[in-house]
Design a protein around this motif. Structure first.
Motif, PDB file in Angstrom:
ATOM      1  N   MET A 112       0.831  -1.195   0.000  1.00 55.31           N
ATOM      2  CA  MET A 112       0.000   0.000   0.000  1.00 55.31           C
ATOM      3  C   MET A 112       0.872   1.252   0.000  1.00 55.31           C
ATOM      4  SD  MET A 112      -3.293  -0.410  -0.032  1.00 55.31           S
ATOM      5  CE  MET A 112      -4.492  -1.732   0.140  1.00 55.31           C
ATOM      6  N   GLY A 113       1.967   1.208   0.768  1.00 57.34           N
ATOM      7  CA  GLY A 113       2.877   2.355   0.872  1.00 57.34           C
ATOM      8  C   GLY A 113       3.061   2.781   2.304  1.00 57.34           C
ATOM      9  N   VAL A 114       2.207   3.689   2.762  1.00 53.17           N
ATOM     10  CA  VAL A 114       2.213   4.140   4.159  1.00 53.17           C
ATOM     11  C   VAL A 114       0.843   3.856   4.757  1.00 53.17           C
ATOM     12  CG1 VAL A 114       2.431   6.081   5.748  1.00 53.17           C
ATOM     13  CG2 VAL A 114       3.925   5.937   3.740  1.00 53.17           C
ATOM     14  N   ILE A 115       0.831   3.118   5.848  1.00 57.50           N
ATOM     15  CA  ILE A 115      -0.414   2.793   6.545  1.00 57.50           C
ATOM     16  C   ILE A 115      -0.424   3.504   7.889  1.00 57.50           C
ATOM     17  CG2 ILE A 115      -1.720   0.937   7.661  1.00 57.50           C
ATOM     18  CD1 ILE A 115      -0.819  -0.902   5.432  1.00 57.50           C
ATOM     19  N   GLY A 116      -1.530   4.149   8.195  1.00 53.71           N
ATOM     20  CA  GLY A 116      -1.735   4.756   9.511  1.00 53.71           C
ATOM     21  C   GLY A 116      -2.781   3.971  10.265  1.00 53.71           C
ATOM     22  N   ILE A 117      -2.628   3.874  11.569  1.00 50.49           N
ATOM     23  CA  ILE A 117      -3.644   3.217  12.386  1.00 50.49           C
ATOM     24  C   ILE A 117      -3.930   4.056  13.616  1.00 50.49           C
ATOM     25  CG2 ILE A 117      -1.894   1.727  13.476  1.00 50.49           C
ATOM     26  CD1 ILE A 117      -4.254  -0.371  13.734  1.00 50.49           C
ATOM     27  N   ILE A 118      -5.202   4.297  13.873  1.00 49.85           N
ATOM     28  CA  ILE A 118      -5.667   5.005  15.066  1.00 49.85           C
ATOM     29  C   ILE A 118      -6.382   3.971  15.923  1.00 49.85           C
ATOM     30  CG2 ILE A 118      -7.131   6.851  15.954  1.00 49.85           C
ATOM     31  CD1 ILE A 118      -6.794   8.299  13.299  1.00 49.85           C
ATOM     32  N   TYR A 119      -5.912   3.779  17.143  1.00 48.22           N
ATOM     33  CA  TYR A 119      -6.448   2.691  17.957  1.00 48.22           C
ATOM     34  C   TYR A 119      -6.466   3.082  19.427  1.00 48.22           C
ATOM     35  CZ  TYR A 119      -1.423   1.685  18.659  1.00 48.22           C
ATOM     36  OH  TYR A 119      -0.092   1.767  18.961  1.00 48.22           O
ATOM     37  N   GLU A 120      -7.151   2.256  20.215  1.00 47.45           N
ATOM     38  CA  GLU A 120      -7.338   2.533  21.635  1.00 47.45           C
ATOM     39  C   GLU A 120      -6.826   1.380  22.485  1.00 47.45           C
ATOM     40  OE1 GLU A 120     -11.533   5.056  21.441  1.00 47.45           O
ATOM     41  OE2 GLU A 120     -11.596   2.868  21.467  1.00 47.45           O
ATOM     42  N   SER A 121      -6.326   1.690  23.624  1.00 46.18           N
ATOM     43  CA  SER A 121      -6.110   0.774  24.753  1.00 46.18           C
ATOM     44  C   SER A 121      -5.126  -0.364  24.535  1.00 46.18           C
ATOM     45  CB  SER A 121      -7.443   0.164  25.233  1.00 46.18           C
ATOM     46  OG  SER A 121      -8.275   1.180  25.730  1.00 46.18           O
ATOM     47  N   ARG A 122      -5.302  -1.192  23.520  1.00 43.98           N
ATOM     48  CA  ARG A 122      -4.593  -2.465  23.456  1.00 43.98           C
ATOM     49  C   ARG A 122      -3.165  -2.298  22.924  1.00 43.98           C
ATOM     50  NH1 ARG A 122      -8.565  -6.765  20.705  1.00 43.98           N
ATOM     51  NH2 ARG A 122      -6.771  -8.112  21.170  1.00 43.98           N
ATOM     52  N   PRO A 123      -2.163  -2.349  23.788  1.00 41.04           N
ATOM     53  CA  PRO A 123      -0.785  -2.149  23.332  1.00 41.04           C
ATOM     54  C   PRO A 123      -0.233  -3.281  22.485  1.00 41.04           C
ATOM     55  CG  PRO A 123      -0.842  -2.657  25.685  1.00 41.04           C
ATOM     56  CD  PRO A 123      -2.255  -2.452  25.252  1.00 41.04           C
ATOM     57  N   ASN A 124      -0.821  -4.474  22.570  1.00 36.97           N
ATOM     58  CA  ASN A 124      -0.358  -5.554  21.687  1.00 36.97           C
ATOM     59  C   ASN A 124      -0.596  -5.225  20.222  1.00 36.97           C
ATOM     60  OD1 ASN A 124      -3.258  -6.071  22.454  1.00 36.97           O
ATOM     61  ND2 ASN A 124      -3.023  -7.621  20.863  1.00 36.97           N
ATOM     62  N   VAL A 125      -1.580  -4.337  19.963  1.00 38.00           N
ATOM     63  CA  VAL A 125      -1.855  -3.894  18.599  1.00 38.00           C
ATOM     64  C   VAL A 125      -0.627  -3.205  18.010  1.00 38.00           C
ATOM     65  CG1 VAL A 125      -3.266  -2.312  17.205  1.00 38.00           C
ATOM     66  CG2 VAL A 125      -4.335  -3.725  18.964  1.00 38.00           C
ATOM     67  N   THR A 126       0.133  -2.526  18.857  1.00 32.34           N
ATOM     68  CA  THR A 126       1.333  -1.817  18.408  1.00 32.34           C
ATOM     69  C   THR A 126       2.302  -2.773  17.735  1.00 32.34           C
ATOM     70  OG1 THR A 126       1.061  -0.257  20.229  1.00 32.34           O
ATOM     71  CG2 THR A 126       3.225  -0.327  19.174  1.00 32.34           C
ATOM     72  N   LEU A 127       2.533  -3.916  18.350  1.00 30.79           N
ATOM     73  CA  LEU A 127       3.438  -4.896  17.757  1.00 30.79           C
ATOM     74  C   LEU A 127       2.788  -5.603  16.569  1.00 30.79           C
ATOM     75  CD1 LEU A 127       6.208  -6.373  18.028  1.00 30.79           C
ATOM     76  CD2 LEU A 127       4.893  -8.220  19.084  1.00 30.79           C
ATOM     77  N   ASP A 128       1.532  -6.021  16.712  1.00 34.69           N
ATOM     78  CA  ASP A 128       0.853  -6.722  15.623  1.00 34.69           C
ATOM     79  C   ASP A 128       0.934  -5.923  14.324  1.00 34.69           C
ATOM     80  OD1 ASP A 128       0.158  -8.682  17.405  1.00 34.69           O
ATOM     81  OD2 ASP A 128      -1.971  -8.140  17.519  1.00 34.69           O
ATOM     82  N   CYS A 129       0.593  -4.650  14.401  1.00 33.92           N
ATOM     83  CA  CYS A 129       0.579  -3.809  13.210  1.00 33.92           C
ATOM     84  C   CYS A 129       1.986  -3.606  12.655  1.00 33.92           C
ATOM     85  CB  CYS A 129      -0.059  -2.459  13.527  1.00 33.92           C
ATOM     86  SG  CYS A 129      -1.808  -2.581  13.966  1.00 33.92           S
ATOM     87  N   SER A 130       2.958  -3.481  13.543  1.00 33.26           N
ATOM     88  CA  SER A 130       4.335  -3.252  13.111  1.00 33.26           C
ATOM     89  C   SER A 130       4.872  -4.435  12.320  1.00 33.26           C
ATOM     90  CB  SER A 130       5.225  -2.971  14.320  1.00 33.26           C
ATOM     91  OG  SER A 130       4.828  -1.793  14.986  1.00 33.26           O
ATOM     92  N   ILE A 131       4.676  -5.648  12.836  1.00 31.51           N
ATOM     93  CA  ILE A 131       5.259  -6.803  12.160  1.00 31.51           C
ATOM     94  C   ILE A 131       4.530  -7.108  10.853  1.00 31.51           C
ATOM     95  CG2 ILE A 131       6.226  -7.758  14.275  1.00 31.51           C
ATOM     96  CD1 ILE A 131       3.939  -9.719  14.437  1.00 31.51           C
ATOM     97  N   LEU A 132       3.223  -6.887  10.818  1.00 23.52           N
ATOM     98  CA  LEU A 132       2.489  -7.112   9.578  1.00 23.52           C
ATOM     99  C   LEU A 132       2.878  -6.095   8.514  1.00 23.52           C
ATOM    100  CD1 LEU A 132      -1.083  -7.990  10.876  1.00 23.52           C
ATOM    101  CD2 LEU A 132       0.499  -9.531   9.727  1.00 23.52           C
TER     102      LEU A 132
END
Length: 413
Positions: A112-132
C-alpha cells in the motif's frame, strides 16, 4: 509535526519496498529478540498505564485490553515467528495471460505504501501492526490512545532500535506520541503521505474516523456478535460455547453480546445457563420469555440489542424460528461474527448463506475471529466492510496490485 512524520514515513516506504523477504524476516527476528530482552521494561511501562487507568475509572474490560504481562508478551513474541513463516505476498504475479494481440498481462502484488492506524487501549496492537506492515513492505504510523501511551512508547522504542541496529531506516515504524484529538484529526487528513488509514477501537472512534477522514479508510468493526442456539443443538456444546464466547475475555470485539434461543430448546439448557450467569455475575437483558426462564433478568430494549457491552453482560431473546434469527441479526448486528449451534444441516447452511457478517460459525465460539487463530500471525483489525478486505486483516489485505504488461512492439490501431 504530523507532516514531518508523514514525509519520513513516505521516504521510508520507498526503501522498505526494496527489501527482500529474507531481509524483512531478519528485521522481524531482531525485533523478537529485542522484545524478549526488554520484557521487564515493557511491563513496567504498562504498570504505569494500568495505574493511570484504574485512577481514571477504566472498566474491567478496558483494563483487560490494556494489560500486558509475561504470558501476553510471550504471545506477542510467538506471533512474530508465525509472521516470519508466512509467505510474503509482495511481488507475487497473479493471472498472467496471453491476449490475442500478443500482449502478456498480469497483476503484481505491491505494498500500500504508508499505513496509519488510530487505535485505543490495546498495546499488543502496536506490535501486531508493526510486524504485519514490515512483512508486507508498508511503512507504519501508529497513533494509539492515551490509556496505553507509556506501553506503546516502550514497544515502539524496542522496534525502532532493532531496525536501526540492523542498519535500516527506523522510520519504517513511527509513533505519534501526542494523544490529543488534534493529532488524530491531523492523521485523518494527511493526504499525500498516508495511503490507507485503519481505525481500531470503539464504535465512536471508528465512526469518527470514517466520517472525518480525507484519506482512504479500511473500516474495522465493533462487535455486536450473536450466538443462536437452535432447537436441535447439543445443550452442553451450547453452554460451553456461550461460556467461552462471553467470559473468556470480555473486552474484545469477538465476544458474544447477544444470545438468541429457539423456543423449543429444553429447560435443561436454561438451568445450565443460569449456573454460568451466577458464576460470573453476568447481567442479562432479555425478553419476557427469557425472564420467565431465568432469574435476575433485566428488560431488553432496542438499546441493549444494539449494544456492544464489553463487560459481563449480554442481551437475550427467545425466537420462533431461524428466519426470525436472521432478521434480528440483519437489524442489530455490526457484521462482525455470528454463531449457530445446531445439529440441523439445513439450518446450518441457511445460516451460513443468509447471515452477511465477516465471520459466520457453525458449532464454534466467535472468539476464534482473530488473525492469530486464523493462521495469519497477527492482524490489523477485523474488517466488517466489503471493500477491499473483510474479516481479519493480515498480510494480503495490506497489499494492492498493479498491472504489468509485456509486449514485443505492439501499437494500438
Amino acid at each position: 509535526m504530523l507532516k514531518e512524520i508523514g514525509i519520513k514515513a513516505k521516504n521510508a516506504s520507498y526503501s522498505l519496498g526494496t527489501l527482500s523477504t529474507i531481509e524483512k524476516n531478519e528485521i522481524l527476528k531482531a525485533i523478537k529478540l529485542a522484545l524478549s530482552e526488554s520484557e521487564e521494561e515493557i511491563i513496567e511501562a504498562n504498570r504505569i498505564d494500568m495505574e493511570n487507568g484504574i485512577e481514571n475509572g477504566l472498566t474491567e474490560g478496558q483494563l483487560d485490553r490494556l494489560l500486558l504481562n509475561e504470558e501476553r508478551i510471550q504471545g506477542m513474541v510467538d506471533s512474530i515467528d508465525t509472521v516470519v513463516d508466512l509467505k510474503d505476498p509482495i511481488g507475487n504475479v497473479d493471472h498472467m495471460e496471453l491476449l490475442p494481440n500478443g500482449l502478456q498481462i498480469g497483476k503484481k502484488r505491491t505494498p500500500m505504501g504508508v499505513i496509519g492506524i488510530i487505535y485505543e487501549s490495546r498495546p499488543n496492537v502496536t506490535l501486531d501492526c508493526s510486524i504485519l506492515c514490515l512483512k508486507s513492505s508498508n511503512a507504519l504510523i501508529l497513533r494509539g490512545g492515551k490509556e496505553a501511551i507509556e506501553s506503546n512508547k516502550s514497544i515502539v522504542k524496542v522496534i525502532r532500535r532493532a531496525i536501526k541496529e540492523l542498519g535500516y531506516n527506523e522510520n519504517f515504524v513511527q509513533l505519534i506520541e501526542d494523544t490529543s484529538r488534534e493529532s488524530s484529526n491531523a492523521l485523518m487528513t494527511l493526504n499525500g503521505y498516508v495511503d490507507l488509514l485503519i481505525p481500531r477501537g470503539s464504535a465512536g472512534l471508528i465512526n469518527a474516523v470514517v466520517k472525518n477522514s480525507t484519506v482512504p479508510v479500511l473500516k474495522t468493526g465493533d462487535g455486536n456478535c450473536h450466538v443462536f442456539v437452535d432447537e436441535s443443538a447439543d445443550i452442553q456444546m451450547a453452554i460451553n460455547i456461550i461460556e467461552n464466547a462471553k467470559t473468556q475475555r470480555i473486552g474484545v470485539c469477538n465476544a458474544m453480546e447477544t444470545l438468541l434461543v429457539h423456543k423449543n430448546v429444553k429447560d435443561e439448557f436454561y438451568k445450565k445457563l443460569q449456573v454460568i450467569i451466577d458464576q460470573y455475575n453476568i447481567k442479562v437483558y432479555g425478553d419476557e420469555i427469557s425472564k420467565s426462564k431465568l432469574t435476575g433478568i433485566g428488560v431488553a430494549t432496542e438499546e441493549e440489542y444494539y449494544m456492544e457491552f464489553l463487560d459481563y453482560a449480554f442481551a437475550m431473546k427467545v425466537v420462533d424460528n431461524i428466519d426470525e434469527v436472521i432478521d434480528h441479526i440483519r437489524k442489530y448486528s455490526t457484521n462482525h461474527s455470528e454463531v449457530i449451534i445446531t445439529n440441523d444441516y439445513k439450518n446450518s447452511q441457511k445460516f451460513l448463506n443468509l447471515v452477511d457478517s465477516a465471520c459466520v460459525y457453525v458449532n464454534a465460539s466467535s472468539r476464534f475471529t482473530d488473525g492469530s487463530q486464523f493462521g495469519l500471525g497477527a492482524e490489523m483489525g477485523i474488517s466488517t466492510q466489503k471493500l477491499h478486505a473483510r474479516g481479519p486483516v493480515g498480510l494480503e489485505e495490506l497489499t494492492s496490485y498493479k498491472y504489468i504488461i509485456f509486449g514485443d512492439g505492439q501499437i494500438r490501431g
